[in-house]
Design an enzyme around this catalytic site. Structure first.
Site, PDB file in Angstrom:
ATOM      1  N   TYR A 218      -8.366  15.751  -7.021  1.00 26.82           N
ATOM      2  CA  TYR A 218      -7.886  14.753  -7.983  1.00 26.82           C
ATOM      3  C   TYR A 218      -7.233  15.438  -9.170  1.00 26.82           C
ATOM      4  CZ  TYR A 218      -7.996  11.024 -11.491  1.00 26.82           C
ATOM      5  OH  TYR A 218      -7.656  10.121 -12.461  1.00 26.82           O
TER       6      TYR A 218
ATOM      7  N   ASP B 195       0.877  -1.159   0.000  1.00 22.85           N
ATOM      8  CA  ASP B 195       0.000   0.000   0.000  1.00 22.85           C
ATOM      9  C   ASP B 195       0.918   1.212   0.000  1.00 22.85           C
ATOM     10  OD1 ASP B 195      -1.609   2.179   0.578  1.00 22.85           O
ATOM     11  OD2 ASP B 195      -2.792   1.146   2.099  1.00 22.85           O
TER      12      ASP B 195
ATOM     13  N   THR C 211     -12.201   1.495 -15.776  1.00 26.24           N
ATOM     14  CA  THR C 211     -11.420   0.808 -14.746  1.00 26.24           C
ATOM     15  C   THR C 211     -12.205   0.811 -13.433  1.00 26.24           C
ATOM     16  OG1 THR C 211     -10.277   2.743 -13.825  1.00 26.24           O
ATOM     17  CG2 THR C 211      -9.323   1.742 -15.814  1.00 26.24           C
TER      18      THR C 211
ATOM     19  N   LYS D 249      -3.265  15.388 -10.620  1.00 24.55           N
ATOM     20  CA  LYS D 249      -2.893  15.005 -11.975  1.00 24.55           C
ATOM     21  C   LYS D 249      -2.198  16.145 -12.716  1.00 24.55           C
ATOM     22  CE  LYS D 249      -4.262  10.797 -11.609  1.00 24.55           C
ATOM     23  NZ  LYS D 249      -3.263   9.688 -11.593  1.00 24.55           N
TER      24      LYS D 249
END
Length: 265
Positions: free
Chosen positions: A153, A62, A188, A157
């Site tokens: 998020y 992890d 996904t 990115k």
């Protein structure tokens, strides 16, 4: 006899990471697969070894946990057979910024940016010293689209893209290729894990199509590969505009529009 080079892939148990594993095994590379799900890793490793004959190691880790991250860093620093790193592990988060917990935000930043950066830092000096190798960072088009409403998020990115571009400038003269891959919506498990219903996301790209396109860019040594972008000149125009903006900056002078104070009524 030359030993086959090894590719280390994070987030390798499913989705984009598993597709990369299959492609590189078929290309004749040995693999080190990293993910949290040991059962899935073992199943994928056995299948790829049986199909290709390549050696496949697995590391259950992890990457948001310090000890697990350190284990993978050590492998990257010390295993000279590893010549390519695929930084694929990442998570998204549903809901707006004000509804996300501090813990979920911290975990996303840790995995999407800190772990990716540390793993890159673990392998880059060794690759630069030998003058070959590659680092592939999986970003997202969300990184330059705040309108999508995925603020944290998207910010992670955007970091991945900037870091990749900076590392490319720094490492490519030393023989190390750095690629940023920017998918749009891809089919996904990331969405399900983020609590997002894929039925609300039209026209998702197939994982295999995405990875095959990314590998075309990899073979061409593109610094930035955007599989869903159909008009390539759009990216070239954006990059040219960015460079033009930098050329218009005057570091020692305040722009004229800010030199006259305005006072609220």
């Amino acid at each position: 006899m030359t030993m086959p080079s090894t590719v280390l892939i994070t987030g390798a148990s499913t989705g984009i990471g598993a597709a990369y594993a299959e492609r590189f095994a078929k290309r004749g590379h040995d693999l080190v697969l990293v993910a949290r799900d040991k059962a899935r890793l073992d199943s994928l490793a056995a299948r790829l070894h049986a199909a290709t004959g390549r050696a496949v190691d697995v590391i259950q880790a992890d990457l948001t946990q310090a000890n697990d991250l350190a284990t993978v860093e050590k492998r990257l620093r010390e295993d000279a057979r590893i010549t390519t790193l695929i930084n694929n592990a990442g998570i998204a988060q549903s809901g707006g910024f004000t509804t996300q917990s501090v813990e979920s935000i911290e975990r996303m930043i840790m995995l999407n940016t800190v772990a990716l950066t540390r793993l890159s830092a673990a392998i880059a000096p060794r690759l630069a010293e030998v003058g070959e190798g590659a680092i592939v960072n999986i970003g997202s088009v969300v990184g330059f689209a705040p309108e999508f409403g995925m603020s944290v998020y998207g910010a992670t990115k955007a970091f991945v893209l900037f870091l990749s571009q900076g590392l490319s400038l720094e490492l490519s003269p030393k023989g190390v290729y750095v690629q940023a891959v920017l998918p749009a919506g891809t089919r996904t498990e990331l969405w399900e894990r983020a609590g997002i219903d894929t039925a609300t996301l039209p026209d998702l790209m197939d994982v295999d199509a995405l990875v095959d396109a990314a590998l075309v860019g990899f073979d061409r040594r593109e610094p930035v590969t955007i599989p869903p972008l159909h008009v390539a000149s759009r990216w070239d125009d954006l990059d040219a505009a960015r460079q033009g903006l930098m050329g218009d900056l005057r570091q020692a002078q305040v722009a004229a529009r800010y030199q006259t104070a305005s006072h609220p009524a």
